[in-house]
Scaffold this motif. Sequence first.
Motif, short mmCIF file in Angstrom:
data_model
loop_
_atom_site.label_atom_id
_atom_site.label_comp_id
_atom_site.label_asym_id
_atom_site.label_seq_id
_atom_site.Cartn_x
_atom_site.Cartn_y
_atom_site.Cartn_z
N PHE A 46 0.99 -1.13 -0.39
CA PHE A 46 0.02 0.42 0.03
C PHE A 46 0.36 1.12 0.09
O PHE A 46 2.40 1.07 0.12
CB PHE A 46 -0.86 0.06 1.33
N ILE A 47 -0.14 2.60 -0.20
CA ILE A 47 1.06 3.93 -0.39
C ILE A 47 0.61 4.50 1.15
O ILE A 47 -0.78 4.12 1.20
CB ILE A 47 1.15 4.58 -1.97
N GLN A 48 1.16 5.68 1.41
CA GLN A 48 0.15 6.20 2.22
C GLN A 48 -0.10 7.88 1.20
O GLN A 48 1.19 8.14 0.61
CB GLN A 48 0.73 6.49 3.75
N VAL A 49 -1.16 8.62 1.54
CA VAL A 49 -1.35 9.70 0.96
C VAL A 49 -1.15 10.92 2.42
O VAL A 49 -2.11 10.40 3.56
CB VAL A 49 -2.89 10.14 0.64
N HIS A 50 -0.09 11.73 1.98
CA HIS A 50 -0.35 12.87 3.45
C HIS A 50 -0.88 14.52 2.12
O HIS A 50 -0.37 14.59 1.52
CB HIS A 50 1.56 12.82 2.88
N PHE A 51 -1.58 14.62 3.69
CA PHE A 51 -1.89 15.74 3.42
C PHE A 51 -2.48 16.40 4.96
O PHE A 51 -1.79 16.02 6.39
CB PHE A 51 -3.74 16.04 2.76
N GLN A 52 -3.97 17.91 5.05
CA GLN A 52 -3.12 18.46 6.07
C GLN A 52 -4.42 18.39 6.62
O GLN A 52 -6.23 18.56 5.66
CB GLN A 52 -2.85 19.72 5.97
N TYR A 53 -4.84 19.19 7.54
CA TYR A 53 -6.69 18.89 8.45
C TYR A 53 -6.97 20.36 8.49
O TYR A 53 -5.77 21.23 7.66
CB TYR A 53 -6.79 18.39 10.22
N ALA A 54 -8.09 21.08 7.59
CA ALA A 54 -8.30 22.29 7.91
C ALA A 54 -7.35 23.36 8.91
O ALA A 54 -7.67 24.15 8.69
CB ALA A 54 -10.18 22.53 8.22
N GLY A 56 -4.51 22.91 9.65
CA GLY A 56 -3.51 22.63 9.10
C GLY A 56 -2.01 21.55 9.96
O GLY A 56 -1.04 22.19 9.56
N SER A 57 -2.86 20.58 10.38
CA SER A 57 -2.11 19.72 11.75
C SER A 57 -2.27 18.65 10.60
O SER A 57 -2.91 18.31 9.17
CB SER A 57 -2.84 19.20 13.05
N ALA A 58 -1.17 17.61 10.28
CA ALA A 58 -0.72 16.52 9.75
C ALA A 58 -1.12 15.30 9.65
O ALA A 58 -1.19 15.09 10.85
CB ALA A 58 0.57 16.45 9.28
N THR A 59 -1.59 14.67 8.48
CA THR A 59 -2.53 13.78 8.79
C THR A 59 -1.89 12.57 7.19
O THR A 59 -1.35 12.96 6.39
CB THR A 59 -4.14 13.68 9.22
N LYS A 60 -2.49 11.40 7.39
CA LYS A 60 -2.09 10.82 6.38
C LYS A 60 -3.31 9.94 6.36
O LYS A 60 -3.83 9.29 7.90
CB LYS A 60 -0.80 9.63 6.23
N ARG A 61 -3.48 9.01 5.23
CA ARG A 61 -4.66 7.44 5.20
C ARG A 61 -3.42 6.93 4.45
O ARG A 61 -3.42 6.76 3.53
CB ARG A 61 -5.76 8.19 4.31
N GLN A 103 -2.47 17.63 -8.27
CA GLN A 103 -1.20 16.42 -6.76
C GLN A 103 -1.86 15.69 -5.88
O GLN A 103 -2.32 16.57 -5.32
CB GLN A 103 0.27 17.46 -7.51
N VAL A 104 -1.23 14.62 -5.04
CA VAL A 104 -0.87 14.39 -3.17
C VAL A 104 -0.17 13.69 -3.37
O VAL A 104 0.67 13.82 -4.03
CB VAL A 104 -2.18 13.68 -3.20
N ASP A 105 0.36 14.57 -2.40
CA ASP A 105 1.86 13.83 -1.74
C ASP A 105 2.11 12.48 -1.33
O ASP A 105 0.81 12.22 -0.54
CB ASP A 105 2.09 14.80 -0.91
N ALA A 106 2.30 11.35 -2.02
CA ALA A 106 2.21 9.92 -1.10
C ALA A 106 3.74 9.13 -0.39
O ALA A 106 5.08 10.10 -1.57
CB ALA A 106 2.07 9.24 -2.12
N SER A 107 4.07 8.43 0.19
CA SER A 107 4.86 7.83 0.51
C SER A 107 4.68 6.29 0.63
O SER A 107 4.08 6.20 0.18
CB SER A 107 5.34 8.15 1.51
N GLY A 108 5.36 5.41 -0.15
CA GLY A 108 6.15 4.09 -0.22
C GLY A 108 6.53 3.47 -0.92
O GLY A 108 7.26 4.50 -1.46
N PRO A 109 6.52 2.10 -1.33
CA PRO A 109 5.45 1.78 -1.50
C PRO A 109 5.72 0.41 0.35
O PRO A 109 7.07 0.37 0.97
CB PRO A 109 5.28 0.05 -2.22
N TYR A 110 5.03 0.26 1.01
CA TYR A 110 5.02 -0.06 2.39
C TYR A 110 4.29 -1.96 2.39
O TYR A 110 3.06 -2.07 1.39
CB TYR A 110 3.81 0.93 3.83
#
Length: 256
Positions: A46-54, A56-61, A103-110
């Motif tokens: 799987f990959i993780q998609v990194h983004f921010q909550y409203a 400004g705090s960082a999160t990922k799925r 665009q989205v920011d991602a990382s992986g694969p995991y």
Amino acid sequence: MFHPTALAIVHFPLKLVTRRMLAPSVGHYVFVRDDGQPLDFIPGQFIQVHFQYADGSATKRSYSLATIHDHTLGPGEAVEIAVSYVPGGAATALFEGLPEGGQVDASGPYGRFCLMPADQNQRYLLIGTGTGVTPYRAMLPELERLIGERGIEVVLLFGARTPEELLYGEDFYAFAAKHPQFRFVPCFSREMPDQPHRDVRHGYVQQHLAEFAPNPATDIAYLCGNPNMVDACFETLKEVGLAVPQIRREKYVSSK
């Protein structure tokens, strides 16, 4: 076949190529890596998609890769994921509002939820619900190779509420039609098809697992999807004698 630790984890931008709806609340997204590099992976990862909550705090799925490929992916080749829409969800807002070319920011694969090179089993029991079926779609070319080389059998038990929520059903039906050693068994908990195939079942996957007589001497099982399903099937498989290394599992938790 690559070992599941063979690919380096990196961060990269993904550009949306296209999307379509798989079900009323599930989208199929096709991306390319937008830095000129390939996004190769081992089916089941799987990959993780990194983004921010409203605020400004960082999160990922995390999203399992659904891409069907039987070769090393090169630069510019598409990768695919399935995204569940959760009402009020931050990730849902991100993906629903993403335009083609966005665009989205991602990382992986995991991950190690993969078919292992040292496996010598006679049968795979693949059990999934919802978007938990995406790893099994990615595994189809590898399963085809193993059917040809080792003569394995495969049972895919897939739980969905209704026929319109049978994600990637056309891919699995086509594979089953081509390979008699592969059985696709959709289990519908709420609504049955008008003309059900002989392998269609009514109810939850955990209610029908015993029908396929899990056998510790021959089987390796994969569990992916709803945590309640994963836990129930894990207990059933242990009760019939499968050792923990023969049961590979990932839980999908909907998150806002």
